[in-house]
Design a protein around this motif. Structure first.
Motif, mmCIF file in Angstrom:
data_model
loop_
_atom_site.group_PDB
_atom_site.id
_atom_site.type_symbol
_atom_site.label_atom_id
_atom_site.label_comp_id
_atom_site.label_asym_id
_atom_site.label_seq_id
_atom_site.Cartn_x
_atom_site.Cartn_y
_atom_site.Cartn_z
ATOM 1 N N ILE A 73 -9.148 1.944 -6.865
ATOM 2 C CA ILE A 73 -9.623 0.563 -6.902
ATOM 3 C C ILE A 73 -9.969 0.240 -8.348
ATOM 4 N N LYS A 84 -7.971 -4.663 -6.237
ATOM 5 C CA LYS A 84 -9.371 -5.075 -6.126
ATOM 6 C C LYS A 84 -10.167 -4.329 -5.067
ATOM 7 N N ASP A 85 -9.489 -3.809 -4.058
ATOM 8 C CA ASP A 85 -10.207 -3.150 -2.965
ATOM 9 C C ASP A 85 -9.278 -2.161 -2.263
ATOM 10 N N SER A 86 -9.790 -1.538 -1.215
ATOM 11 C CA SER A 86 -9.013 -0.512 -0.512
ATOM 12 C C SER A 86 -7.760 -1.099 0.139
ATOM 13 N N ASP A 88 -5.917 -3.490 -1.096
ATOM 14 C CA ASP A 88 -4.921 -3.597 -2.171
ATOM 15 C C ASP A 88 -4.277 -2.245 -2.458
ATOM 16 N N SER A 105 -12.495 0.537 5.480
ATOM 17 C CA SER A 105 -13.019 -0.816 5.682
ATOM 18 C C SER A 105 -12.599 -1.365 7.045
ATOM 19 N N GLU A 110 -17.460 -0.825 3.578
ATOM 20 C CA GLU A 110 -17.228 -1.753 2.469
ATOM 21 C C GLU A 110 -15.781 -1.672 1.997
ATOM 22 N N ASP A 111 -15.250 -2.803 1.526
ATOM 23 C CA ASP A 111 -13.890 -2.845 0.973
ATOM 24 C C ASP A 111 -13.760 -1.993 -0.280
ATOM 25 N N SER A 112 -14.890 -1.696 -0.898
ATOM 26 C CA SER A 112 -14.881 -0.907 -2.134
ATOM 27 C C SER A 112 -14.853 0.598 -1.877
ATOM 28 N N PRO A 114 -13.191 3.945 -1.236
ATOM 29 C CA PRO A 114 -11.819 4.401 -1.486
ATOM 30 C C PRO A 114 -11.303 5.449 -0.493
#
Length: 143
Positions: A73, A84-86, A88, A105, A110-112, A114
């Protein structure tokens, strides 16, 4: 779908399940193939990690899933897109490596985060062996 299997299929499955020896033979072989696939994916990610890629994997503990960390990320693709996030990262790997994973996610994290879940249920051992170099190549392209 909502449809019952045809009666002939139900009878055939009933007969098959009544043959304990045949079922046990199939399950033993099937479980060994799944474990081989999980081990290949786990070992492949550990090799990438040893080569300096920002990845990790949790040792397989059963089922058909492997927990994988792909910490890319914030990296940028060759065409300038920032991951930008998992999601992507996942879509990048689908496009570049032909590998689809499930970001954590999708399970409410969270989208962050990994971390991803990989399933070997629909892959052969050869599919996994062929996929690992594609993942390596895709990750190598990121800046």
């Amino acid at each position: 779908m909502g449809a019952w299997a045809p009666k002939a299929e139900q009878v055939a499955m009933s007969n098959y399940f009544n043959d304990k020896s045949q079922v046990d033979t199939f399950l033993t072989s099937f479980k060994a193939k799944i474990q081989d696939s999980l081990n290949a994916l786990y070992n492949g990610f550990n090799e990438l990690k040893a080569e300096g890629f920002n990845v990790d994997a949790v040792e397989p503990m059963g089922a058909i899933y492997l927990t994988i960390k792909i910490d890319y990320i914030g990296k940028t693709t060759e065409d300038g897109q920032v991951l930008k996030d998992s999601a992507d990262v996942n879509f990048y790997l689908i496009k570049e490596a032909g590998a689809a994973l499930v970001p954590f996610s999708a399970f409410g994290n969270e989208d962050s985060m990994p971390w991803f879940r990989a399933s070997v249920g629909a892959c052969t051992l050869q599919d996994i062996k062929d996929m690992l170099p594609r993942i390596k190549k895709a990750l190598s392209k990121l800046k």
